[in-house]
Design a protein around this motif. Structure first.
Motif, short mmCIF file in Angstrom:
data_model
loop_
_atom_site.label_atom_id
_atom_site.label_comp_id
_atom_site.label_asym_id
_atom_site.label_seq_id
_atom_site.Cartn_x
_atom_site.Cartn_y
_atom_site.Cartn_z
N TYR A 1 0.99 -1.16 0.01
CA TYR A 1 0.02 0.04 0.06
C TYR A 1 0.83 1.21 -0.01
O TYR A 1 0.64 2.13 -0.63
CB TYR A 1 -0.91 0.06 1.19
N HIS A 2 2.03 1.37 0.86
CA HIS A 2 2.63 2.58 1.07
C HIS A 2 3.64 2.75 -0.33
O HIS A 2 3.73 3.94 -0.71
CB HIS A 2 3.62 2.65 2.40
N ALA A 3 4.08 1.52 -0.85
CA ALA A 3 4.63 1.65 -2.22
C ALA A 3 3.82 2.19 -3.43
O ALA A 3 4.08 3.11 -3.97
CB ALA A 3 5.18 0.30 -2.52
N GLN A 4 2.59 1.99 -3.23
CA GLN A 4 1.58 2.56 -4.19
C GLN A 4 1.31 3.73 -3.94
O GLN A 4 1.25 4.78 -4.94
CB GLN A 4 0.04 1.76 -4.01
N ARG B 1 4.43 5.98 -5.20
CA ARG B 1 4.36 5.84 -6.72
C ARG B 1 3.17 7.00 -7.15
O ARG B 1 3.28 7.78 -8.22
CB ARG B 1 4.00 4.58 -7.40
N ALA B 2 1.92 6.77 -6.53
CA ALA B 2 0.79 7.53 -6.94
C ALA B 2 1.31 9.02 -6.85
O ALA B 2 0.69 9.85 -7.79
CB ALA B 2 -0.36 7.02 -6.29
N LEU B 3 1.74 9.47 -5.50
CA LEU B 3 1.84 10.66 -5.25
C LEU B 3 3.30 11.20 -5.63
O LEU B 3 3.51 12.48 -5.57
CB LEU B 3 1.65 11.04 -3.84
N ARG B 4 4.07 10.44 -5.90
CA ARG B 4 5.56 10.84 -6.52
C ARG B 4 6.15 11.51 -5.05
O ARG B 4 6.63 12.59 -5.27
CB ARG B 4 5.62 12.01 -7.34
N LEU B 5 6.11 10.89 -4.11
CA LEU B 5 6.61 11.35 -2.78
C LEU B 5 8.14 11.29 -2.82
O LEU B 5 8.79 10.38 -3.24
CB LEU B 5 6.21 10.42 -1.55
N ASP C 1 15.11 14.47 7.96
CA ASP C 1 15.08 14.63 6.53
C ASP C 1 13.57 14.18 6.09
O ASP C 1 13.18 14.79 5.21
CB ASP C 1 16.16 13.86 5.73
N ALA C 2 13.14 12.97 6.74
CA ALA C 2 11.80 12.64 6.46
C ALA C 2 10.87 13.46 6.67
O ALA C 2 10.05 13.72 5.82
CB ALA C 2 11.61 11.44 7.06
N LEU C 3 10.78 14.21 7.60
CA LEU C 3 9.59 15.07 8.08
C LEU C 3 9.95 16.39 7.12
O LEU C 3 8.90 16.94 6.66
CB LEU C 3 9.95 15.57 9.48
N HIS C 4 11.14 16.66 6.54
CA HIS C 4 11.14 17.66 5.81
C HIS C 4 10.61 17.24 4.29
O HIS C 4 10.17 18.32 3.53
CB HIS C 4 12.64 18.17 5.51
N ALA C 5 10.74 16.31 3.85
CA ALA C 5 10.41 15.65 2.65
C ALA C 5 8.72 15.69 2.79
O ALA C 5 8.22 15.97 1.63
CB ALA C 5 10.82 14.19 2.46
N LEU C 6 8.34 15.41 4.01
CA LEU C 6 6.77 15.59 4.09
C LEU C 6 6.13 17.08 3.89
O LEU C 6 5.29 17.18 3.37
CB LEU C 6 6.65 15.07 5.54
#
Length: 457
Positions: free
Chosen positions: A410-413, A416-420, A430-435
């Protein structure tokens, strides 16, 4: 501070750059900003009034272009005075001054999230709640780092876009001219150092305006320190009880005052015209407030519609405000160049009281309008649903040791869907900044769509 270093047009992280004779660095900077996706998305981000009720009100892209035009006028007027009267600039440097201010104005809102300032507040309040109640990835964020998430700041996000995330990722970003970045940075301080500055942030008994907010994130401090050193910005060190330096902040680049003035002029004046078109204020209120900003005699213009009359008053008000801010820059020039000037040019100008009257009406009549309040509540809920929906993905990414190829189906989807932008994330900060990169970069419409996608499982 001195103009020979303040107007430095060398590019960030591009030592081999050679300026073309007929295409100066600031013109290239404007091109890079104009054609960038973050700038383009400003066309669907709220300025003040909800975008969909009236096609004639401002969104952030139009506001940015208008501010850039006013900024160019301010830079030209001030630059000409510096060249003609003070003999401190050459004719070519007058063009550089105007160009750097115009560039900074174009970029000044590039980091702002959807739904106006309520979007900023929603991101910050969500983080405050999660730091207080959640664990996992939140536990890895230090108290100093939490400060910048708890009070999320579009200005700092803008500096991050310009210098890190857009174009040459983590290698200088857009690689703008150093002078452009100096003029862009209204608040030359990081979030934790701003809190530590204390009495050192007071100039002659008044809070220094450059410390009103923060202007870059903790991991961007080395970048700004390099920019500031090359421009010759005045630095103030903050020391702990034992005398050890624990951080630094800088005095504003003088051109940042002109960028700020262009923004102040445009949003104060254009918000009035928009408020009249949205029927939040009367014709009489709009023309009285706008008329007070110009020395020109008032006319009724009986042959024109009321909307046309408000537009005429708006144009004259902008002209009057530009003149007043140029005067304020000249009158306070020594303090500005010393890094001691504590206020905005609009506040210090001869029209300071008139602009204060506009801000008062904005607080009581415009910002409390039903449509705007409705947008703020709706936007907050949209932002919360997005962040709530994506937080489990980041917690799982942490659990699989930042290897995005090991995420659940699900999270891989979702990625891909949102181009995170999680492929290069290697730690919680860095993860929170990516968010926040992802959420703050959204348009109003796209935020609603993503909230529907990730908010329902």
């Amino acid at each position: 501070m001195h103009w020979n270093t303040l107007l430095n047009t060398e590019r960030l992280n591009d030592p081999d750059y050679r300026q073309e004779e007929h295409r100066p660095a600031y013109m290239q900077d404007m091109d890079r900003i104009l054609f960038s996706p973050p700038f383009r998305r400003l066309a669907n981000k709220t300025q003040v009034h909800p975008l969909y009720d009236n096609d004639h009100v401002h969104h952030r892209l139009i506001h940015s272009l208008e501010a850039a035009t006013v900024g160019h006028s301010l830079g030209t007027e001030v630059g000409s005075w510096l060249a003609d009267d003070l003999k401190e600039l050459t004719a070519d440097q007058v063009k550089v001054v105007a160009g750097l201010v115009q560039t900074a104005c174009m970029a000044h809102d590039i980091g702002n999230p959807p739904f106006g300032h309520s979007g900023e507040e929603a991101i910050g309040s969500w983080f405050k709640e999660k730091f207080a109640t959640d664990h996992d990835i939140m536990d890895e964020i230090t108290p100093a780092q939490r400060v910048e998430f708890n009070a999320f700041e579009g200005n700092a996000q803008g500096f991050r876009i310009l210098t890190r995330t857009e174009m040459y990722r983590n290698q200088g970003g857009m690689r703008l001219a150093l002078g452009s970045l100096g003029a862009f940075t209204k608040y030359p301080v990081s979030a934790p150092v701003r809190l530590l500055a204390g009495a050192e942030g007071v100039v002659e008994g008044a809070p220094y305006i450059g410390l009103k907010k923060y202007g870059f994130f903790e991991n961007d401090v080395p970048t700004f320190a390099h920019v500031a050193a090359e421009l010759g910005l005045r630095r103030t060190d903050v020391r702990d009880g034992s005398g050890q330096v624990v951080g630094s902040w800088w005095r504003r680049h003088p051109l940042a005052f002109l960028m700020e003035a262009a923004d102040d002029i445009c949003y104060n004046i254009m918000d009035l015209e928009d408020a009249y078109l949205a029927e939040d204020i009367s014709f009489e209120v709009a023309t009285d407030l706008l008329g007070a900003l110009t020395a020109h005699s008032r006319r009724d213009y009986p042959e024109r519609s009321r909307a046309d009359v408000v537009s005429i008053y708006r144009a004259k008000a902008i002209s009057g405000a530009i003149g007043a801010c140029v005067e304020a820059f000249r009158d306070n020039y020594a303090a500005i160049m010393a890094g001691d000037f504590p206020r905005s040019l609009v506040e210090a100008s001869r029209l300071g009281d008139e602009f204060q009257a506009i801000r008062q009406v904005a607080r009581t009549e415009i910002f409390n309008a039903a449509r705007k309040t409705e947008l703020e509540v709706y936007g907050r809920n949209v932002v919360y649903r997005i962040l709530d929906g994506l937080l489990p993905l980041l917690n799982e990414l942490r659990a699989v040791e930042w290897d995005s190829t090991r995420l659940s189906a699900y999270h891989a989807q979702v990625v891909r869907a949102l181009r995170l932008p999680v492929a290069h994330v290697t730690n919680a900060y860095d993860a929170l900044h990516a968010l926040t990169d992802f959420v703050s970069g959204m348009t109003d419409r796209y935020a609603v769509k993503v909230a529907d996608i990730v908010g329902r499982r």
